[in-house]
Design a protein around this motif. Structure first.
Motif, short mmCIF file in Angstrom:
data_model
loop_
_atom_site.label_atom_id
_atom_site.label_comp_id
_atom_site.label_asym_id
_atom_site.label_seq_id
_atom_site.Cartn_x
_atom_site.Cartn_y
_atom_site.Cartn_z
N MET A 1 57.54 -113.88 -13.23
CA MET A 1 57.38 -113.71 -11.64
C MET A 1 58.58 -114.53 -10.90
O MET A 1 58.77 -115.57 -11.31
CB MET A 1 56.21 -114.07 -11.19
N PRO A 2 59.12 -113.66 -9.89
CA PRO A 2 60.10 -114.64 -9.23
C PRO A 2 59.37 -115.91 -8.57
O PRO A 2 58.36 -115.80 -8.11
CB PRO A 2 60.50 -113.35 -8.09
N MET B 1 50.39 -113.77 -8.17
CA MET B 1 50.11 -114.09 -9.60
C MET B 1 51.01 -114.95 -10.19
O MET B 1 52.01 -115.31 -10.02
CB MET B 1 50.09 -112.72 -10.27
N GLN B 2 50.31 -115.73 -11.12
CA GLN B 2 50.82 -116.79 -11.75
C GLN B 2 51.02 -116.44 -13.15
O GLN B 2 50.22 -115.87 -13.93
CB GLN B 2 50.25 -118.15 -11.74
N PRO B 3 52.28 -116.51 -13.87
CA PRO B 3 52.48 -116.38 -15.42
C PRO B 3 51.47 -117.07 -16.11
O PRO B 3 51.27 -118.00 -16.22
CB PRO B 3 53.94 -116.62 -15.62
N ARG C 1 58.48 -111.55 -4.38
CA ARG C 1 57.88 -111.91 -5.70
C ARG C 1 57.30 -110.68 -6.28
O ARG C 1 56.73 -110.84 -7.51
CB ARG C 1 56.89 -112.94 -5.41
N GLY C 2 57.16 -109.60 -5.70
CA GLY C 2 56.25 -108.53 -6.15
C GLY C 2 54.95 -108.54 -6.31
O GLY C 2 54.38 -108.32 -7.33
N ASP C 3 54.34 -109.34 -5.28
CA ASP C 3 52.96 -109.76 -5.50
C ASP C 3 51.90 -108.35 -5.45
O ASP C 3 52.35 -107.32 -4.86
CB ASP C 3 52.25 -110.47 -4.09
#
Length: 253
Positions: free
Chosen positions: A131-132, A188-190, A137-139
Motif C-alpha cells: 500500500m502507498p 488498510m494496512q499490509p 493510497r487506494g483506500d
C-alpha cells in the motif's frame, strides 16, 4: 497465518463488527517474513507486466507462496463458512475460496479504480500486500450493507446493471466528492485481513498514483447464485470475462 481455530464467541464478534461497522479486521494475518515474500512476488509480477495493472486469478499463478496455501487452508475456509452461516443462516456447501492477487499501478491501475460494484459472493476478505504510504493510497471505499441477499440470480443481475452504468457511477463519484463522510473509508494496512459483506456492500477502491503500487490478495466465499442455470448460461454466452461484471472472476477490490 497465526489464526487456526476460532471460538463461537469470536466468530459472533466478527459478524457483529461487519454488521455494525461495515467490516472487521484480523490483525497480523501475514507474518513479517510472509509479507516480505509476497511483496517480492508482487514486485516481480508487476515488472513482468510492464509496470502496469495485473491480476493473478486462482491458486496456480501464486504457487509456492503463502497465498497458495491460504487458498486451500481448511482453517481459513472453515472460518469463512462459519461467518457466512452465522450471518445468513444458510449452510454453504462451498469447500474452496475464489482468490485473486490484484496489483494496481500505472495507467491501468487508475482505470481499474473507482468502479463501484456488488460482489456475487457473500463474504469478501482482503489482505493488502503493498500500500502507498502517502498521496493516493487506494483506500477501500464502501456503502456497507446496502442490499439483502437476493433469492434469484435475475434480481441480483438487476442490482448490478443498475450500478454498472456510467450515470450511476458518475453519481456515486460526485456524491463521494461532495460528502465523503457518507462513505466508509478504510485505510488498510499490509498484513492485516479485512472482512466485509461483499455481496451486500457497494464498494470500490480509490485511485492510486501511477508511480505507486497497491497490491491486495482477495478471497471470496459462498457464491449465492453459483448453482443458477441462468448465471451459467450467461457466463457461457459472454465467453471470457472482461473483469467488469462479476468481479469475483477478476476482482475489483
Amino acid at each position: 497465518m497465526p489464526y487456526s481455530t476460532f471460538s463461537d464467541a469470536q466468530v459472533a464478534s466478527l459478524i457483529k463488527a461487519i454488521d455494525s461497522d461495515g467490516y472487521a479486521v484480523l490483525p497480523g494475518w501475514a507474518s513479517p517474513a510472509q509479507l516480505k515474500e509476497l511483496q517480492t512476488l508482487v514486485t516481480d509480477t508487476v515488472a513482468a507486466a510492464g509496470n502496469d495493472y495485473v491480476a493473478l486469478s486462482g491458486r496456480q499463478p501464486v504457487q509456492g507462496s503463502p497465498l497458495y496455501d491460504w487458498g486451500s487452508s481448511r482453517d481459513f475456509i472453515d472460518l469463512c463458512r462459519r461467518i457466512t452461516e452465522g450471518a445468513t443462516g444458510q449452510r454453504s456447501s462451498d469447500v474452496t475460496l475464489t482468490q485473486t492477487l490484484r496489483c494496481l499501478t500505472g495507467n491501468g491501475g487508475r482505470r481499474e479504480s473507482l468502479i463501484f460494484h456488488y460482489d456475487s459472493f457473500v463474504l469478501t476478505t482482503i489482505m493488502p500486500v503493498c500500500m502507498p504510504v502517502s498521496g493516493e493510497r487506494g483506500d477501500l471505499l464502501m456503502l456497507p450493507n446496502r442490499r439483502r441477499l437476493r433469492h434469484s440470480y435475475l434480481r441480483n443481475l438487476v442490482d448490478k446493471v443498475l450500478v454498472d452504468n456510467k450515470w450511476v457511477q458518475k453519481y456515486l463519484k460526485n456524491r463521494f466528492a461532495m460528502d465523503d463522510k457518507a462513505f466508509t473509508r478504510i485505510a488498510m494496512q499490509p498484513g492485516h485481513m479485512y472482512l466485509f459483506w461483499g455481496y451486500r456492500s457497494l464498494h470500490t477502491n480509490l485511485p492510486v498514483a501511477e508511480d505507486a503500487l497497491r497490491a491486495t490478495a482477495v478471497f471470496h466465499y459462498h457464491n449465492v447464485h453459483g448453482s443458477s442455470s441462468l448465471a451459467s448460461r450467461l457466463r457461457k454466452s459472454l465467453g471470457t470475462m472482461n473483469g467488469r461484471d462479476v468481479h469475483e472472476d477478476v476482482p475489483q477490490t
